[in-house]
Enzyme design. Structure first.
Site, short mmCIF file in Angstrom:
data_model
loop_
_atom_site.label_atom_id
_atom_site.label_comp_id
_atom_site.label_asym_id
_atom_site.label_seq_id
_atom_site.Cartn_x
_atom_site.Cartn_y
_atom_site.Cartn_z
N ASP A 108 0.88 -1.05 -0.02
CA ASP A 108 -0.17 -0.12 0.11
C ASP A 108 0.91 1.39 0.05
OD1 ASP A 108 -2.99 -0.99 1.45
OD2 ASP A 108 -1.43 -2.44 1.31
N GLU A 131 -5.38 7.16 0.70
CA GLU A 131 -5.67 6.64 1.96
C GLU A 131 -4.80 6.51 3.00
OE1 GLU A 131 -7.38 2.75 1.35
OE2 GLU A 131 -7.65 2.47 3.49
N ASP A 196 -6.70 5.29 -4.05
CA ASP A 196 -6.36 3.84 -3.04
C ASP A 196 -5.48 3.14 -3.59
OD1 ASP A 196 -6.94 2.04 -1.40
OD2 ASP A 196 -9.00 1.97 -1.33
N ILE A 198 -3.95 0.48 -2.64
CA ILE A 198 -4.26 -0.90 -2.77
C ILE A 198 -5.64 -1.08 -2.16
CG2 ILE A 198 -4.27 -3.33 -2.06
CD1 ILE A 198 -1.29 -3.11 -2.04
N ASP A 199 -6.61 -1.21 -2.81
CA ASP A 199 -8.14 -1.13 -2.40
C ASP A 199 -8.33 -2.84 -2.26
OD1 ASP A 199 -10.69 -0.71 -1.84
OD2 ASP A 199 -11.27 -1.01 -3.57
N THR A 201 -7.21 -4.41 0.62
CA THR A 201 -6.19 -4.91 1.39
C THR A 201 -6.24 -6.28 2.01
OG1 THR A 201 -5.49 -2.60 1.80
CG2 THR A 201 -4.28 -4.33 2.81
N HIS A 303 -18.03 -5.29 5.72
CA HIS A 303 -18.25 -4.00 4.65
C HIS A 303 -19.54 -4.03 4.11
CE1 HIS A 303 -13.47 -4.50 4.38
NE2 HIS A 303 -13.90 -4.12 5.51
N SER A 327 -12.70 -5.35 -3.08
CA SER A 327 -12.12 -4.10 -4.13
C SER A 327 -12.98 -3.72 -5.22
CB SER A 327 -10.64 -4.58 -4.61
OG SER A 327 -10.79 -4.95 -5.78
N LYS A 330 -15.04 -5.31 -8.21
CA LYS A 330 -16.60 -5.43 -8.45
C LYS A 330 -17.02 -4.43 -9.51
CE LYS A 330 -17.41 -5.22 -4.01
NZ LYS A 330 -15.88 -5.64 -3.37
N ARG A 344 -23.59 -2.62 -2.04
CA ARG A 344 -22.88 -2.51 -0.86
C ARG A 344 -23.92 -1.59 0.13
NH1 ARG A 344 -17.38 -2.14 -0.64
NH2 ARG A 344 -16.61 -1.26 1.13
N ASP A 357 -12.54 4.95 -2.30
CA ASP A 357 -12.99 3.49 -2.39
C ASP A 357 -14.06 3.62 -3.63
OD1 ASP A 357 -11.65 2.09 -0.60
OD2 ASP A 357 -12.95 2.52 0.94
#
Ligand code: AMP
Ligand code: MG
Length: 424
Positions: A108, A131, A196, A198-199, A201, A303, A327, A330, A344, A357
């Site tokens: 990240d 982030e 981001d 690494i979305d 993680t 989440h 992540s 999607k 979500r 995100d």
């Protein structure tokens, strides 16, 4: 003679006006993009021998809009992905726990440094909402030097592309400085990138899906979005395997780069070490019945509410199992029609989604013919700072089935006593 010429000119203009109105209407009804509309208009006017009235339209066509920004973003994401891929293969990923208990790895930090350095090299006065921040690294010298070892070696195989990003970062201190330049407060003024590095993680640590995500906002509106998804298949037509989110191998030949520029559609192409090729246009799937939709949801139960997802699927007659993956992969999957419905749904009243995100994924899905809103049917609002403080949850799907999906979401959440503002 002159009168006859004037009459013929008047007839041409009447014909043109009628045709323009018809084209405009067909553009709205079948959402072809502005470029197609302009191209049709240009060909029509030249056919009628009228040049002057198309000049303005042609000149304002956003054909070349954000061309450099797009290229820098694509290359920066590709270069950062080289680094994240090298960490993905390591057992020990240099993981820390942040104040909010979420994990962060050397991947990240390294990816954030590389991307911000590339942005600042090309657009020095742009701001970045990133982030991560480097304060913990300044106290943990060994971790910082581990990241530096990765960062100094991460380069694109194409030297011109690497040079466009400013080449390597010069020192470890400059790397830490770059990480900290992701401290913009965001907002509705000027050029601000949402990053981001690494979305997902948690997916990255588990060996699942993750994404390197970058978007440019201008006055709070997302103009460019790029997603690097190293563990997704390249082929847009490959159906989503049930285990796509859990059995990622990062094998050679995998990895896709999704891109979009506002008003110009969305594309995909293999995620390579450079140079950047021309992408292939992608589109959300045309669903004649929402019950055929492939649902995508987070792997992490914390989440997004899986129970609510299941209740909504049942209401919509969707019998297929939802495909779980971490992540913004999607969003990319919905945009290319491999998945159809990404929900979500809030699990905690107090959680506020972060702009990094969603910014790139939101634009990519919308430019591919999809619609993205929160559970109240409102567009995601990226102009309010680092968070989406006016939105709750996300519904992303092809535009044609969005109203039906929204209705089902509101009925299920409403029945649970969750406050949704119907019809807002
Ligand atoms: P995903 O991989 O789609 O499950 O989403 C990953 C993102 O979820 C992370 O980048 C976090 O910023 C975000 N996240 C963390 N906690 C929550 C929560 N309670 N609700 C929604 N998103 C969250
Ligand atoms: Mg994230």
């Amino acid at each position: 003679m002159k009168k006859a010429r004037n009459t013929s000119l008047v007839i041409k203009y009447i014909l043109l006006t009628t045709a323009v109105l018809t084209l405009a209407l067909s553009t709205i009804l079948a959402p072809t993009n502005l470029r197609v509309f302009t191209a049709r208009l240009t060909s029509l006017t030249s056919h009628l021998g009228i040049r002057s009235c198309t000049t303005t339209t042609t000149n304002t066509t956003p054909n070349m809009a954000y061309e450099k920004e797009l290229k820098v973003a694509q290359l920066a994401v590709a270069r950062a992905s080289i680094l994240t891929k090298s960490v993905f293969h390591e057992k020990a990923k240099g993981t820390l726990s942040k104040d909010d208990k979420s994990p962060v790895t050397v991947g990240d930090f390294g990816a954030q440094a590389l991307i911000i350095a590339a942005i600042k090299h090309n657009f020095p006065s742009d701001e970045v909402v990133g982030e991560e921040e480097a304060s913990s690294l300044r106290e943990q010298k060994d971790l910082s030097s581990k990241i530096w070892n990765l960062v100094k070696d991460a380069k694109l195989s194409d030297s011109d592309s690497d040079a466009l990003l400013g080449g390597p970062i010069q020192t470890e201190d400059k790397m830490l400085e770059a990480i900290d330049q992701g401290n913009s407060a965001g907002g509705d003024k000027g050029r601000i990138w949402a990053l981001d590095p690494i979305d997902g993680t948690k997916g990255f640590l588990r060996g699942g899906q993750y994404a390197v995500c970058l978007a440019l906002m201008v006055d709070g509106d997302v103009k460019v979005g790029v997603l690097g998804c190293p563990n997704l298949p390249v082929d847009d037509s490959e159906p989503l395997a049930e285990d796509v989110g859990s059995a990622a191998t990062d094998a050679e030949g995998k990895g896709v780069l999704f891109s979009a520029v506002q008003g110009e559609g969305a594309t995909s192409q293999p995620l390579t070490r450079g140079p950047i090729a021309k992408g292939t246009p992608i589109h959300t799937k045309k669903l004649s019945n929402i019950s055929d939709a492939v649902m995508c949801e987070s792997v992490e139960a914390g989440h997004s509410s899986k129970g609510d997802n299941a209740a909504i699927a049942e209401k919509l007659g969707i019998t297929g199992k939802p495909v779980q993956m971490d992540s913004q992969a999607k969003y990319g999957s919905v945009a290319r029609g491999a998945g159809d419905l990404y929900l979500r749904l809030p699990v905690r009243k107090d959680y506020v989604e972060k702009i990094w995100d969603h910014a790139a994924g939101d634009l990519i899905v919308r430019e591919a013919g999809g619609q993205v809103t929160d559970v109240n049917g409102n567009r995601l609002n990226f102009s309010l700072g680092r968070t989406l403080k006016e939105n709750k949850g996300v519904i992303a799907c092809p535009a044609g089935v969005h109203a039906e999906a929204l209705k089902a979401v509101q009925e299920v959440l409403g029945a649970k006593g969750i406050e949704v503002r119907y019809g807002s």
